[in-house]
Structures are given as structure tokens and as C-alpha cells.
Write a protein that holds these residues in place. Structure first.
Motif, PDB file in Angstrom:
ATOM      1  N   TYR A 279       3.526  -4.123  44.772  1.00 61.26           N
ATOM      2  CA  TYR A 279       2.259  -4.640  44.255  1.00 61.26           C
ATOM      3  C   TYR A 279       1.063  -4.154  45.068  1.00 61.26           C
ATOM      4  CZ  TYR A 279       5.092  -7.579  41.294  1.00 61.26           C
ATOM      5  OH  TYR A 279       5.982  -8.007  40.334  1.00 61.26           O
ATOM      6  N   GLY A 280       1.304  -3.195  45.973  1.00 60.16           N
ATOM      7  CA  GLY A 280       0.241  -2.640  46.788  1.00 60.16           C
ATOM      8  C   GLY A 280      -0.623  -1.655  46.025  1.00 60.16           C
ATOM      9  N   PRO A 281      -1.565  -1.005  46.719  1.00 57.62           N
ATOM     10  CA  PRO A 281      -2.532  -0.128  46.042  1.00 57.62           C
ATOM     11  C   PRO A 281      -1.925   1.106  45.383  1.00 57.62           C
ATOM     12  CG  PRO A 281      -2.730   0.040  48.446  1.00 57.62           C
ATOM     13  CD  PRO A 281      -1.821  -1.107  48.161  1.00 57.62           C
ATOM     14  N   GLN A 282      -0.743   1.557  45.834  1.00 58.33           N
ATOM     15  CA  GLN A 282      -0.164   2.777  45.265  1.00 58.33           C
ATOM     16  C   GLN A 282       0.326   2.583  43.832  1.00 58.33           C
ATOM     17  OE1 GLN A 282       2.862   3.704  48.146  1.00 58.33           O
ATOM     18  NE2 GLN A 282       1.560   5.193  49.161  1.00 58.33           N
ATOM     19  N   GLN A 283       0.885   1.379  43.538  1.00 54.68           N
ATOM     20  CA  GLN A 283       1.369   1.088  42.182  1.00 54.68           C
ATOM     21  C   GLN A 283       2.280   2.201  41.657  1.00 54.68           C
ATOM     22  OE1 GLN A 283       0.236  -1.864  40.219  1.00 54.68           O
ATOM     23  NE2 GLN A 283      -0.226  -2.489  42.305  1.00 54.68           N
ATOM     24  N   VAL A 284       3.314   2.533  42.443  1.00 51.36           N
ATOM     25  CA  VAL A 284       4.216   3.625  42.057  1.00 51.36           C
ATOM     26  C   VAL A 284       4.921   3.328  40.745  1.00 51.36           C
ATOM     27  CG1 VAL A 284       6.279   4.913  42.748  1.00 51.36           C
ATOM     28  CG2 VAL A 284       4.524   4.352  44.450  1.00 51.36           C
ATOM     29  N   ILE A 285       5.374   2.089  40.569  1.00 50.52           N
ATOM     30  CA  ILE A 285       5.940   1.679  39.278  1.00 50.52           C
ATOM     31  C   ILE A 285       5.225   0.413  38.818  1.00 50.52           C
ATOM     32  CG2 ILE A 285       8.180   2.761  39.649  1.00 50.52           C
ATOM     33  CD1 ILE A 285       9.318   0.105  40.436  1.00 50.52           C
ATOM     34  N   ARG A 286       5.113   0.242  37.518  1.00 49.79           N
ATOM     35  CA  ARG A 286       4.336  -0.867  36.973  1.00 49.79           C
ATOM     36  C   ARG A 286       5.066  -1.524  35.807  1.00 49.79           C
ATOM     37  NH1 ARG A 286      -1.874   0.640  37.175  1.00 49.79           N
ATOM     38  NH2 ARG A 286      -1.902   2.244  38.789  1.00 49.79           N
ATOM     39  N   GLY A 336       4.977 -11.362  45.608  1.00 51.20           N
ATOM     40  CA  GLY A 336       4.546 -10.007  45.924  1.00 51.20           C
ATOM     41  C   GLY A 336       3.105  -9.769  45.545  1.00 51.20           C
ATOM     42  N   TRP A 337       2.722 -10.236  44.366  1.00 51.67           N
ATOM     43  CA  TRP A 337       1.338 -10.085  43.911  1.00 51.67           C
ATOM     44  C   TRP A 337       0.374 -10.845  44.819  1.00 51.67           C
ATOM     45  CZ3 TRP A 337      -2.000 -13.980  42.378  1.00 51.67           C
ATOM     46  CH2 TRP A 337      -3.231 -13.552  41.865  1.00 51.67           C
ATOM     47  N   ALA A 338       0.742 -12.073  45.218  1.00 50.91           N
ATOM     48  CA  ALA A 338      -0.140 -12.904  46.043  1.00 50.91           C
ATOM     49  C   ALA A 338      -0.376 -12.266  47.410  1.00 50.91           C
ATOM     50  CB  ALA A 338       0.466 -14.300  46.202  1.00 50.91           C
ATOM     51  N   VAL A 339       0.696 -11.790  48.039  1.00 43.45           N
ATOM     52  CA  VAL A 339       0.550 -11.174  49.363  1.00 43.45           C
ATOM     53  C   VAL A 339      -0.290  -9.904  49.270  1.00 43.45           C
ATOM     54  CG1 VAL A 339       1.773 -10.081  51.269  1.00 43.45           C
ATOM     55  CG2 VAL A 339       2.684 -12.177  50.255  1.00 43.45           C
ATOM     56  N   ALA A 340      -0.035  -9.071  48.273  1.00 38.27           N
ATOM     57  CA  ALA A 340      -0.814  -7.845  48.108  1.00 38.27           C
ATOM     58  C   ALA A 340      -2.283  -8.155  47.850  1.00 38.27           C
ATOM     59  CB  ALA A 340      -0.235  -7.018  46.948  1.00 38.27           C
ATOM     60  N   THR A 341      -2.567  -9.218  47.094  1.00 40.03           N
ATOM     61  CA  THR A 341      -3.945  -9.606  46.816  1.00 40.03           C
ATOM     62  C   THR A 341      -4.663 -10.053  48.080  1.00 40.03           C
ATOM     63  OG1 THR A 341      -3.351 -10.274  44.557  1.00 40.03           O
ATOM     64  CG2 THR A 341      -5.414 -11.160  45.467  1.00 40.03           C
ATOM     65  N   VAL A 342      -3.981 -10.856  48.889  1.00 44.19           N
ATOM     66  CA  VAL A 342      -4.572 -11.305  50.161  1.00 44.19           C
ATOM     67  C   VAL A 342      -4.868 -10.122  51.068  1.00 44.19           C
ATOM     68  CG1 VAL A 342      -4.112 -12.592  52.286  1.00 44.19           C
ATOM     69  CG2 VAL A 342      -3.565 -13.615  50.062  1.00 44.19           C
TER      70      VAL A 342
END
Length: 350
Positions: A279-286, A336-342
Motif C-alpha cells: 500500500y506504499g507509494p510504488q503501488q506495484v500491484i493494485r 496496510g492501508w492505514a499504516v501507509a497513509t500515516v
């Protein structure tokens, strides 16, 4: 090339450097090794099929310093490269250095002096974590631990949890190994494991070592850069970590239950990193592929065994362990989304 070290009575240290597409960083790395205040070095550069000019840089260095030997091989991964270096090594001690990292000038003299003082088979030492910014390295943090020297495996085992939680246990490059210990154990890097291979190599050595020391001086500079193995998400990351755990757990469990728990915690930490990287900035798979990937982790039987009787050492590992127990893929996705957002918001606040 055999080294004549009889005049100064210095034991030879074999420095093993795997090299793959690090041409922008290789000269500072090798330069920091060549410039050591300790002279009795066998420097082994393993060109693992590099395609960016790194191979030529290795050969240039070999032409400048007779202590440097170069191995050229087809690309087979860092484990195969390090194993090739081990086969070539003739020194009394072995030190690993990654091709994009650097040593302080007194690194080898400091750790060899410690090793000889107590006939230590493994000498841990501290490191910095440096972030590259516009070509300059900025130190973000370093690890700390009270120095020690122990002379039994039982004493060393008592130090293991603290070593693990202070980030000394996993890498091969923040410690000096006795070559005799490596030969006795028959330790090699698993060539079918691309992530997590380090601890698979280290753990049998830990289980066999009697005399171990730690020097709390930051002698190694671990460079974090874009494109490095640790900064780039790879869909094969989880499968490799899973395989590493399958190899590690029996060794750790046989050594000691407390070590097994640290091994379990380290694996959960790596899975935490995998989920957050998704869920990080790279977004390798979505989208659906990303959901399926998280669902695979949540339902994996090896991971469920890992968390079955774990004693988590912090809140994040407690959360991830519980969500895997519940097989809750949607909560793992939310986590995963919450941690990446923080993480994305924090720099803006700074």
C-alpha cells in the motif's frame, strides 16, 4: 593471491563483496575497504552478472591493488555470489560488505583486535543507516547495545533477544566471523531464497558459537537508496520470506524456545513490511491482485504455524499475528492501508 602477513603477525581477513548493478556506489564502497588501517586483507569482489559497468570497475580496482580478486559469474543472486566468495576465501576471518555500503577506516582493525582479545568466533558491531539525498549520505539512525564478551553458548543465547530487537541479528555484514566456525558448521547462503537469506546463513553459526562479543561502535554504513533490494517491493517477497522461515524455525527451535520466538517475531515483522509495501507509494500491484495477495498471506498455513504460539514483542506484531490467526484478509488490507497513509502524512507534518 596468498598474502604474506608473517612480518606483522596479522591474521588475514577475507572481505566478501557481492556486486550487482551498483556502479554509482561501488567506488566509494571498495575505496573504504582498500583504505582500511588494517592491511592483511583478501578482498573478493564477485560480479554477479552486472550489466551497468560494475564488472569493469571491479577489474579496475584489481589492477590497482594486489589484495583484490575478482570473480565474474552469470547472474545468480546475492546468495550465490556470497557462496562463491566463501569458496575463494582463505583468511582466518570473514567479513561481508554489500557493494553499495561503506566501512569506517578503522572497522577491520577494531573488530580483529576484539576477536583476538578473547578468541571470539563472532564479533558483532554497530552500524548506521544512511539515506542518500542528492548524492550525499545522511545518517538517519544507528543501533546501540551494551558491549559484551561471552565464552559459552548459554551466555550468548541469553543475549539473543536483545541483539535481535536492536537489529544486530539478521544481516551478515555487521559481524566478523571466524572462518573455522563457518567451515565447521558448513554454513552457506540458501540460493533459492532471495529475501531473508541472511539469517538462514547466520542462525546455524549462532547455535554453534561459544565465544561471542559485541563492539558498540558504528563501523558500517548501510546505505538506503532507491532501487535497492530493501526499498523495492517484489511480488516474490512473501514467498521468499516464507521459505526462509521454513529453513530457520527448526534450527531456532532446536537451539532454544526463546530464540524460536524471536524468529517468529522477525518473520511477522517481515510480513508486516510486505503488507505495508503493498500500500506504499510504488503501488506495484493494485485492486483485485493486491486483495488476492493479502488473502494468500492471511490463509497461508506456514504463517498460521508461525503465529500459533508467538509471544509478540510489540503492538504491531501483535496486531498482524492476531489478524493472521483470524484469517482476516480485509482487516490486514485495512491495516496496510492505514499504516501507509500515516507514513505518507508524517513528512508533511515535519
Amino acid at each position: 593471491m596468498p598474502l604474506d602477513n608473517e612480518l606483522n603477525n596479522e591474521p588475514v581477513v577475507s572481505v566478501i563483496v557481492p556486486v550487482y548493478n551498483v556502479s554509482d556506489y561501488l567506488n566509494p564502497c571498495v575505496g573504504s575497504i582498500v583504505a582500511q588501517t588494517y592491511d592483511a586483507l583478501q578482498i573478493i569482489l564477485i560480479d554477479d552478472g552486472a550489466t551497468d559497468g560494475s564488472a569493469a570497475i571491479c577489474d579496475e580496482w584489481a589492477g590497482k591493488d594486489p589484495r583484490i580478486e575478482v570473480i565474474h559469474q552469470d547472474n545468480a543472486g546475492v546468495s550465490a555470489a556470497r557462496n562463491a566468495g566463501l569458496r575463494k576465501a582463505t583468511g582466518e576471518y570473514v567479513l561481508f560488505v554489500d557493494g553499495d555500503d561503506m566501512l569506517d577506516a578503522n572497522t577491520v582493525s577494531t573488530i580483529v583486535s576484539c576477536a583476538r582479545t578473547g578468541d571470539y568466533q563472532i564479533v558483532f558491531f554497530s552500524n548506521t543507516v544512511d539515506q542518500l539525498e542528492h548524492g550525499d549520505a545522511r545518517t538517519e539512525r544507528r543501533n546501540h547495545m551494551t558491549p559484551f564478551g561471552v565464552t559459552s553458548n548459554e551466555e550468548f543465547r541469553a543475549k539473543y533477544a536483545e541483539l535481535s530487537r536492536n537489529e544486530y541479528v539478521c544481516p551478515p555484514w555487521n559481524k566478523l566471523f571466524s572462518a573455522e566456525l563457518i567451515r565447521k558448521v558448513g554454513a552457506t547462503f540458501p540460493e533459492d531464497v532471495r529475501y531473508g537469506e541472511d539469517l538462514v546463513f547466520n542462525m546455524p553459526l549462532y547455535a554453534a558459537a561459544e565465544c561471542v562479543a559485541l563492539v558498540d561502535v558504528p563501523l558500517y554504513h548501510y546505505i538506503v537508496r532507491d532501487g535497492s533490494a530493501q526499498s523495492t517491493f517484489n511480488p516474490k517477497w512473501f514467498a521468499s520470506r516464507r521459505r526462509a522461515y521454513e529453513l530457520l524455525r527448526p534450527v531456532a527451535q532446536q537451539w532454544d524456545e526463546s530464540v524460536r520466538n524471536e524468529c517468529d517475531n522477525q518473520t511477522v515483522l517481515e510480513v508486516d513490511r510486505v503488507i505495508n509495501a503493498l500500500y506504499g507509494p510504488q503501488q506495484v500491484i493494485r485492486g483485485g491482485r493486491r486483495s488476492a495477495y493479502v488473502r494468500m498471506i492471511a490463509n497461508d498455513p506456514v504463517m498460521r504455524e508461525c503465529v500459533s504460539d508467538i509471544v509478540p514483542v510489540d503492538k504491531r506484531r501483535a496486531i498482524v499475528s492476531q489478524l493472521i490467526r483470524w484469517r482476516s484478509a480485509w482487516l490486514l488490507r485495512l491495516y496496510g492501508w492505514a499504516v501507509a497513509t500515516v507514513k505518507a502524512i508524517r513528512p508533511a507534518k515535519g
